[in-house]
Design an enzyme around this catalytic site. Structure first.
Site, mmCIF file in Angstrom:
data_model
loop_
_atom_site.group_PDB
_atom_site.id
_atom_site.type_symbol
_atom_site.label_atom_id
_atom_site.label_comp_id
_atom_site.label_asym_id
_atom_site.label_seq_id
_atom_site.Cartn_x
_atom_site.Cartn_y
_atom_site.Cartn_z
ATOM 1 N N ASN A 11 79.242 33.981 65.295
ATOM 2 C CA ASN A 11 80.091 34.837 66.135
ATOM 3 C C ASN A 11 80.917 33.883 66.992
ATOM 4 O OD1 ASN A 11 79.339 37.468 68.583
ATOM 5 N ND2 ASN A 11 81.122 37.194 67.307
ATOM 6 N N ASN A 64 88.372 40.860 73.155
ATOM 7 C CA ASN A 64 88.101 40.946 71.723
ATOM 8 C C ASN A 64 89.318 40.514 70.915
ATOM 9 O OD1 ASN A 64 85.419 42.085 71.921
ATOM 10 N ND2 ASN A 64 86.390 43.984 72.569
ATOM 11 N N CYS A 73 78.928 40.126 76.066
ATOM 12 C CA CYS A 73 78.669 39.608 74.720
ATOM 13 C C CYS A 73 77.570 38.567 74.812
ATOM 14 C CB CYS A 73 79.937 39.007 74.115
ATOM 15 S SG CYS A 73 79.656 38.246 72.500
ATOM 16 N N ASN A 75 76.279 36.513 72.460
ATOM 17 C CA ASN A 75 76.581 35.227 71.840
ATOM 18 C C ASN A 75 77.580 34.432 72.670
ATOM 19 O OD1 ASN A 75 74.931 35.459 69.490
ATOM 20 N ND2 ASN A 75 76.391 36.940 68.682
ATOM 21 N N ASN A 162 77.103 47.295 77.331
ATOM 22 C CA ASN A 162 78.156 47.823 76.462
ATOM 23 C C ASN A 162 77.507 48.810 75.497
ATOM 24 O OD1 ASN A 162 76.740 45.936 74.977
ATOM 25 N ND2 ASN A 162 78.509 44.800 74.269
ATOM 26 N N HIS A 164 76.101 50.902 72.282
ATOM 27 C CA HIS A 164 75.576 50.587 70.954
ATOM 28 C C HIS A 164 75.061 51.839 70.260
ATOM 29 C CE1 HIS A 164 75.726 46.202 71.270
ATOM 30 N NE2 HIS A 164 75.506 46.422 72.556
ATOM 31 N N ASN A 195 79.724 49.770 69.506
ATOM 32 C CA ASN A 195 79.242 48.778 68.555
ATOM 33 C C ASN A 195 78.205 49.449 67.662
ATOM 34 O OD1 ASN A 195 80.356 46.106 69.830
ATOM 35 N ND2 ASN A 195 79.407 47.206 71.540
ATOM 36 N N GLU A 213 81.333 45.332 65.159
ATOM 37 C CA GLU A 213 81.549 45.212 66.599
ATOM 38 C C GLU A 213 82.799 45.955 67.052
ATOM 39 O OE1 GLU A 213 80.663 41.914 69.079
ATOM 40 O OE2 GLU A 213 80.099 40.680 67.354
ATOM 41 N N CYS A 222 75.658 39.472 66.725
ATOM 42 C CA CYS A 222 75.970 40.179 67.970
ATOM 43 C C CYS A 222 74.721 40.162 68.838
ATOM 44 C CB CYS A 222 76.408 41.611 67.693
ATOM 45 S SG CYS A 222 76.733 42.590 69.186
ATOM 46 N N GLY A 223 74.791 39.456 69.971
ATOM 47 C CA GLY A 223 73.623 39.321 70.825
ATOM 48 C C GLY A 223 73.198 40.612 71.479
ATOM 49 N N GLY A 225 73.922 43.502 70.416
ATOM 50 C CA GLY A 225 73.515 44.369 69.315
ATOM 51 C C GLY A 225 72.094 44.094 68.866
#
Length: 278
Positions: A11, A64, A73, A75, A162, A164, A195, A213, A222-223, A225
């Site tokens: 990522n 993004n 995020c 990552n 965020n 999910h 996401n 994403e 995706c961390g 995620g």
């Protein structure tokens, strides 16, 4: 303009250090810079900024690849933490970073002066529909059959700073993520988009995940995620709270601890440094 290219399990991100580079309209530049043929190429643009509050050490802003601003995020924050520590911008192994999702506290694992992995306290998962957000009249969305697009899916919705949506599948390698992901991401049930994680449970301590994403499309990892997926697994009694998440770009270790915080541990890697015309 000087930049750094880094990735967390594939990522990948463009990082710009605003302690030394000028403040300009990076949001409008993000889409062009992230273009894989016409720019540097990345899943997102990350700004390393001074904090707004003196008790914190840094601020992180993420755009993004489509130019939209991300809340958080996992990552990216590992890449951020490795960079600022190894560049001696901070002399602590645990420090505070302001994000749109709140203050995050990464802890670097250092061997001979190099950061070999980063653990991040990702905070508490949130399940109330208005906190995700998702337009459903219920207390929480765990294993709910919901019509999205032209089909029905059993979804698990939560926020890790965020939004999910986690969906369990039998064979994630062959699941049509590229087709289903964008349909769910942009469905009106998710007013801020979402996401989408597709998860295959391997055993009580391991899962395999692919992700679509929000604002970036199909990525290698995706961390947040991975954190959301483990939380969804535990809520459905599919795994224990400490899980290795296998992603196309590599592995993350996720722990949903007794303090209700989710801890993510994984690597971050330099690719190159460079300059781009603005």
């Amino acid at each position: 303009m000087n930049f750094i290219k880094m990735h967390g399990l594939g990522n990948d991100f463009i990082l710009v250090n605003l302690f030394t580079e000028p403040e300009i309209d990076y949001q409008n530049l993000a889409k062009d810079w992230c273009h894989r043929q016409l720019g540097i190429g990345a899943d997102g643009l990350v700004l390393i900024q001074p904090p707004e509050k003196k008790e914190n050490h840094f601020k992180m802003t993420i755009y993004n690849s489509d130019g939209s601003e991300a809340d958080m995020c996992g990552n990216a924050i590992r890449c951020f933490a490795k960079y600022v520590y190894e560049k001696k911008m901070v002399d602590l192994e645990e420090f505070r970073i302001e994000t749109r999702a709140g203050v995050m506290v990464p802890k670097v694992n250092v061997v001979e002066g190099k950061v070999v992995s980063v653990q991040v306290d990702m905070g508490k998962p949130r399940f109330k529909p208005d906190e995700i957000p998702i337009n459903l009249p219920t207390q929480e969305v765990i294993d709910k059959k919901v019509r999205v697009g032209d089909g029905y899916y059993r979804i698990n919705a939560l926020s890790m700073g965020n939004p999910h949506c986690v969906i369990f599948v039998d064979d994630v390698d062959h699941y049509p993520v590229e087709k289903v992901g964008p349909i769910i991401e942009c469905d009106p049930i998710f007013p801020a988009r979402v996401n989408v994680e597709f998860v295959e449970v391997l055993n009580r301590k391991e899962i395999k995940m692919r992700v679509w994403e929000r604002g970036a499309g199909l990525t290698l990892a995706c961390g947040t995620g991975a954190c959301a997926s483990v939380v969804a697994c535990v809520k459905n009694d599919l795994t224990v709270p400490e899980v290795t998440v296998h992603l196309p770009g590599g592995d993350l270790f996720i722990k949903w601890a007794k303090d209700d915080h989710v801890y993510m541990t994984g690597p971050a890697t330099y690719v190159y440094t460079g300059q781009i015309n603005i």
